[in-house]
Scaffold this motif. Structure first.
Motif, short mmCIF file in Angstrom:
data_model
loop_
_atom_site.label_atom_id
_atom_site.label_comp_id
_atom_site.label_asym_id
_atom_site.label_seq_id
_atom_site.Cartn_x
_atom_site.Cartn_y
_atom_site.Cartn_z
N ARG A 70 -5.41 5.53 -1.24
CA ARG A 70 -3.67 4.65 -0.98
C ARG A 70 -4.13 3.92 -1.75
O ARG A 70 -5.36 3.23 -2.75
CB ARG A 70 -3.83 3.79 0.10
CG ARG A 70 -3.03 4.37 1.14
CD ARG A 70 -2.13 5.37 1.26
NE ARG A 70 -1.26 6.22 2.06
CZ ARG A 70 -1.63 7.59 2.06
NH1 ARG A 70 -2.04 7.88 1.81
NH2 ARG A 70 -0.74 8.08 3.27
N LEU A 71 -3.18 2.85 -2.99
CA LEU A 71 -3.13 1.88 -4.08
C LEU A 71 -2.44 1.06 -3.86
O LEU A 71 -0.79 0.89 -3.18
CB LEU A 71 -1.88 2.59 -4.93
CG LEU A 71 -1.99 2.35 -6.44
CD1 LEU A 71 -3.21 2.92 -7.34
CD2 LEU A 71 -1.26 3.38 -7.28
N ALA A 95 -2.68 -0.52 9.05
CA ALA A 95 -2.13 -1.73 8.32
C ALA A 95 -0.35 -1.49 7.77
O ALA A 95 -0.22 -2.31 6.87
CB ALA A 95 -3.33 -1.84 6.28
N THR A 96 0.13 -0.30 8.30
CA THR A 96 1.87 -0.49 7.56
C THR A 96 2.01 -1.81 8.10
O THR A 96 3.18 -2.43 7.94
CB THR A 96 1.71 0.67 8.24
OG1 THR A 96 1.51 1.30 9.43
CG2 THR A 96 1.86 1.68 7.60
N MET A 99 0.91 -1.57 0.11
CA MET A 99 -0.10 -0.65 -0.06
C MET A 99 1.19 1.22 -0.23
O MET A 99 1.71 1.47 0.82
CB MET A 99 -0.81 -0.16 1.01
CG MET A 99 -2.21 1.20 1.31
SD MET A 99 -2.84 1.22 2.98
CE MET A 99 -3.23 0.00 3.16
N ARG A 100 0.30 2.21 -1.04
CA ARG A 100 1.76 3.28 -1.35
C ARG A 100 0.21 4.30 -1.01
O ARG A 100 -0.18 4.37 -1.56
CB ARG A 100 2.62 3.48 -2.20
CG ARG A 100 1.95 3.03 -3.62
CD ARG A 100 3.27 3.19 -4.94
NE ARG A 100 2.56 3.13 -6.16
CZ ARG A 100 1.42 4.55 -6.94
NH1 ARG A 100 1.64 5.16 -5.98
NH2 ARG A 100 2.36 3.64 -7.69
N PRO A 101 1.07 5.54 -0.99
CA PRO A 101 0.14 6.86 -1.30
C PRO A 101 0.27 7.30 -3.01
O PRO A 101 1.03 6.74 -3.78
CB PRO A 101 1.28 7.72 -0.55
CG PRO A 101 1.97 7.47 0.71
CD PRO A 101 2.30 6.15 -0.06
N LEU A 102 -0.72 7.96 -3.26
CA LEU A 102 -0.25 8.38 -4.66
C LEU A 102 0.25 9.35 -5.24
O LEU A 102 0.58 9.96 -4.60
CB LEU A 102 -2.12 8.81 -5.09
CG LEU A 102 -3.46 7.52 -5.54
CD1 LEU A 102 -3.96 7.74 -3.62
CD2 LEU A 102 -4.07 7.89 -5.62
N LEU A 137 -0.88 -8.01 2.26
CA LEU A 137 -1.99 -7.59 1.68
C LEU A 137 -2.75 -7.26 0.94
O LEU A 137 -2.25 -6.93 -0.46
CB LEU A 137 -1.42 -5.56 2.58
CG LEU A 137 -2.66 -4.59 2.33
CD1 LEU A 137 -3.62 -4.95 3.80
CD2 LEU A 137 -2.12 -3.56 2.76
N LEU A 138 -3.99 -7.53 0.96
CA LEU A 138 -5.15 -7.86 -0.12
C LEU A 138 -5.42 -6.25 -0.94
O LEU A 138 -5.25 -5.67 -1.81
CB LEU A 138 -5.92 -8.75 -0.11
CG LEU A 138 -5.47 -10.08 0.07
CD1 LEU A 138 -6.62 -11.16 0.32
CD2 LEU A 138 -4.45 -10.31 -1.71
N HIS A 139 -6.02 -5.93 -0.09
CA HIS A 139 -7.36 -4.31 0.38
C HIS A 139 -6.87 -4.02 2.00
O HIS A 139 -6.88 -4.26 2.51
CB HIS A 139 -8.43 -4.82 -0.34
CG HIS A 139 -8.89 -4.93 0.61
ND1 HIS A 139 -10.24 -4.40 0.82
CD2 HIS A 139 -9.82 -6.63 -0.06
CE1 HIS A 139 -10.61 -5.21 1.44
NE2 HIS A 139 -11.26 -6.45 0.45
#
Length: 181
Positions: A38-39, A55-56, A1-4, A63-65
């Protein structure tokens, strides 16, 4: 998961502003808690900051979503909204369309809304604006693009398209049928 990235954020906000206008800011700065986008892979998720922080602790591969899937970025860099964003689009929508009960099933099967099935439409909806489609009980059923402006709809014949279908809550069932057969 990352920021856009900056380009992804701009593309996402442009797409969302077609449907909810300046209410994009209200989506992020909500009264209960701050939210962010988040992407994960190519999908964009709308998630609260508390869930994002929790979630971090999960590895990226596992991590699926997290949160609600708003849509996905295509390989060409465009953003495509998913029907899962309907709850938020309906809540903050600028332009709305209500369909008659006789036209509900047609829309849910993936067809456009024609004037014959149109019950009412918000005033001053411009042509090609993003609209959220509701039934007469104010239940959001999907979203699309206004094929005609509100003023032009009054002089349109009964079979003329008013809303061009993009997504609806029947997508889940149609997607399931494709997977089965």
């Amino acid at each position: 998961m990352r920021p856009l990235t900056e380009d992804e954020t701009k593309t996402l906000f442009l797409k969302l502003s077609e449907y909810i206008g300046k209410n994009v800011e209200k989506m992020i700065n909500r009264s209960d808690e701050r939210y962010c986008f988040r992407l994960v892979k190519d999908r964009c998720y709308y998630v609260s900051e508390s869930i994002m922080k929790a979630a971090t602790s999960i590895a990226r591969d596992h991590l699926l979503h997290a949160g609600t899937c708003i849509g996905k970025f295509t390989k060409s860099g465009k953003f495509r909204l998913h029907v899962t964003a309907l709850e938020y689009l309906a809540q903050y929508a600028k332009h709305k369309v209500w369909v008659k009960q006789s036209a509900e099933m047609s829309f849910l099967y993936g067809n456009h809304v024609n004037k014959q099935g149109l019950a009412r439409m918000t005033e001053s909806t411009p042509q090609y604006a993003g609209v959220v489609v509701f039934n007469m009980n104010d239940i959001p059923m999907g979203f699309g693009v206004a094929a005609q402006s509100t003023e032009h709809c009054q002089s349109l014949d009964a079979s003329g398209n008013v809303v061009l279908h993009q997504a609806d809550i029947g997508d889940y069932l149609r997607g399931l049928e494709d997977d089965v057969f």
